[in-house]
Design an enzyme around this catalytic site. Structure first.
Site, short mmCIF file in Angstrom:
data_model
loop_
_atom_site.label_atom_id
_atom_site.label_comp_id
_atom_site.label_asym_id
_atom_site.label_seq_id
_atom_site.Cartn_x
_atom_site.Cartn_y
_atom_site.Cartn_z
N GLU A 4 -96.95 33.86 -112.85
CA GLU A 4 -98.29 34.30 -113.29
C GLU A 4 -99.11 33.14 -113.86
O GLU A 4 -100.34 33.12 -113.72
CB GLU A 4 -98.13 35.36 -114.38
CG GLU A 4 -99.41 35.66 -115.12
CD GLU A 4 -99.26 36.78 -116.11
OE1 GLU A 4 -99.67 37.90 -115.75
OE2 GLU A 4 -98.74 36.58 -117.22
N HIS A 31 -99.15 33.25 -125.23
CA HIS A 31 -100.28 33.50 -124.32
C HIS A 31 -101.01 34.77 -124.76
O HIS A 31 -100.43 35.64 -125.43
CB HIS A 31 -99.76 33.74 -122.90
CG HIS A 31 -99.32 32.50 -122.17
ND1 HIS A 31 -98.14 32.43 -121.48
CD2 HIS A 31 -99.93 31.31 -122.00
CE1 HIS A 31 -98.02 31.23 -120.92
NE2 HIS A 31 -99.09 30.54 -121.22
N CYS A 48 -95.49 38.06 -116.61
CA CYS A 48 -95.32 36.64 -116.21
C CYS A 48 -94.62 36.47 -114.88
O CYS A 48 -94.76 35.44 -114.24
CB CYS A 48 -94.46 35.89 -117.23
SG CYS A 48 -94.65 36.35 -118.91
C1 DA2 Z 1 -97.67 36.27 -120.58
N1 DA2 Z 1 -96.68 35.19 -120.59
C2 DA2 Z 1 -95.91 35.17 -121.76
C3 DA2 Z 1 -96.60 34.30 -119.53
N2 DA2 Z 1 -97.41 34.45 -118.61
N3 DA2 Z 1 -95.77 33.27 -119.45
C4 DA2 Z 1 -94.58 32.98 -120.17
C5 DA2 Z 1 -94.12 31.55 -120.00
C6 DA2 Z 1 -92.91 31.22 -120.81
C7 DA2 Z 1 -92.48 29.78 -120.69
N4 DA2 Z 1 -91.22 29.61 -121.32
C8 DA2 Z 1 -93.49 28.81 -121.28
O1 DA2 Z 1 -93.36 28.48 -122.45
O2 DA2 Z 1 -94.38 28.37 -120.58
#
Ligand code: DA2
Length: 255
Positions: free
Chosen positions: A67, A163, A248
């Site tokens: 995502e 996010h 995500c």
């Molecule tokens: C809506 N959420 C939470 C997301 N679209 N992405 C999560 C990414 C998690 C990854 N460990 C990071 O820290 O980038």
């Protein structure tokens, strides 16, 4: 609702090395993660969606959180320039995959950054979380790409979670839902409803009634049932350990 296709990307064997901002690192079971990912994909398929696999990015621990590589609006896919430099290599193959689905591409230039997880679309309103991975330049460039398509692009603060969609998503009727202690400004949304669990803040709209959500939020699922929706719970514990949630793991393409 005309959602028909979803981009997904299978987990990297290095998933356990994924980035963490607000959580402590705990062991991740990579095999279980693959099984949970498959169950997530199956839930989309059973609900009538076609899933399109973006080629795996085994060297990118966070690649499964596809995502974050883009936002799609109308026939346009704006490709992210990730707020975390480690995640920038994820975008190229995702861009090719969405282009192959018929989308036009736009890109964010330096110094702009945005992650797809910071974008919440509610009808023609596009909320953009600012304060974490998405900066002011990223916001302004997004607005320049999306407003000509009829979107109203609205900044909202995100300081308590990774996010915007870690804090809030929206029900099919447009009500924004979130776990209030983690929502910076509930009044930013015309209609807000609190849910009793953090993981209850995240829903993927399978259609006008069915809500794909984490199995770790049973009380929120009960609330959604009372509101007339049908929760479809999936176990995503291994992704939750890396600050991931149900949104995500896919990019929903509205046909
Ligand atoms: C809506 N959420 C939470 C997301 N679209 N992405 C999560 C990414 C998690 C990854 N460990 C990071 O820290 O980038």
């Amino acid at each position: 609702m005309a959602i028909t296709r979803a981009l997904v990307r299978r987990p990297s064997p290095r998933l356990a090395e994924g980035l963490l901002t607000h959580l402590e690192r705990v062991p991740v079971d990579a095999d279980l993660a693959v099984r949970q990912w498959q169950q997530y994909v199956d839930a989309l398929t059973v609900a009538g969606w076609t899933t399109v696999e973006v080629p795996p990015a085994d060297d990118c621990p966070d690649g499964v959180f596809v995502e974050d590589t883009m936002v799609v609006y109308g026939d346009l896919a704006v490709i992210a320039r990730a707020g975390a430099t480690e995640r920038r290599p994820e975008a190229a193959a995702a861009a090719e995959a969405v282009q192959a689905q018929g989308y036009r591409l736009a890109h964010i230039d330096a110094p702009g950054t945005f992650d797809g997880g910071d974008i919440l679309k509610v009808g023609a309103t596009v909320y953009v979380g600012q304060g974490g991975r998405t900066n002011q330049s990223g916001f302004e460039q997004l607005r320049a790409h999306l407003e000509p398509l009829g979107a109203q692009v609205v900044p909202v603060p995100v300081r308590k979670v990774l996010h915007l969609k870690s804090a809030v998503t929206a029900l099919p009727d447009g009500t924004v839902i979130g776990y209030e202690p983690l929502v910076d400004d509930p009044s930013a949304f015309p209609s807000f409803r609190a849910v009793p669990e953090e993981a209850g803040s995240h829903v993927v709209l399978l259609d006008d009634r069915r809500l794909l959500m984490a199995a770790s939020a049973p009380r929120s699922a009960a609330l959604f049932s009372e509101l007339g929706y049908t929760p479809v719970p999936v176990d995503i514990t291994e992704f939750e350990k890396l600050e991931g949630c149900v949104t995500c793991l896919s990019v929903r393409l509205r046909g």
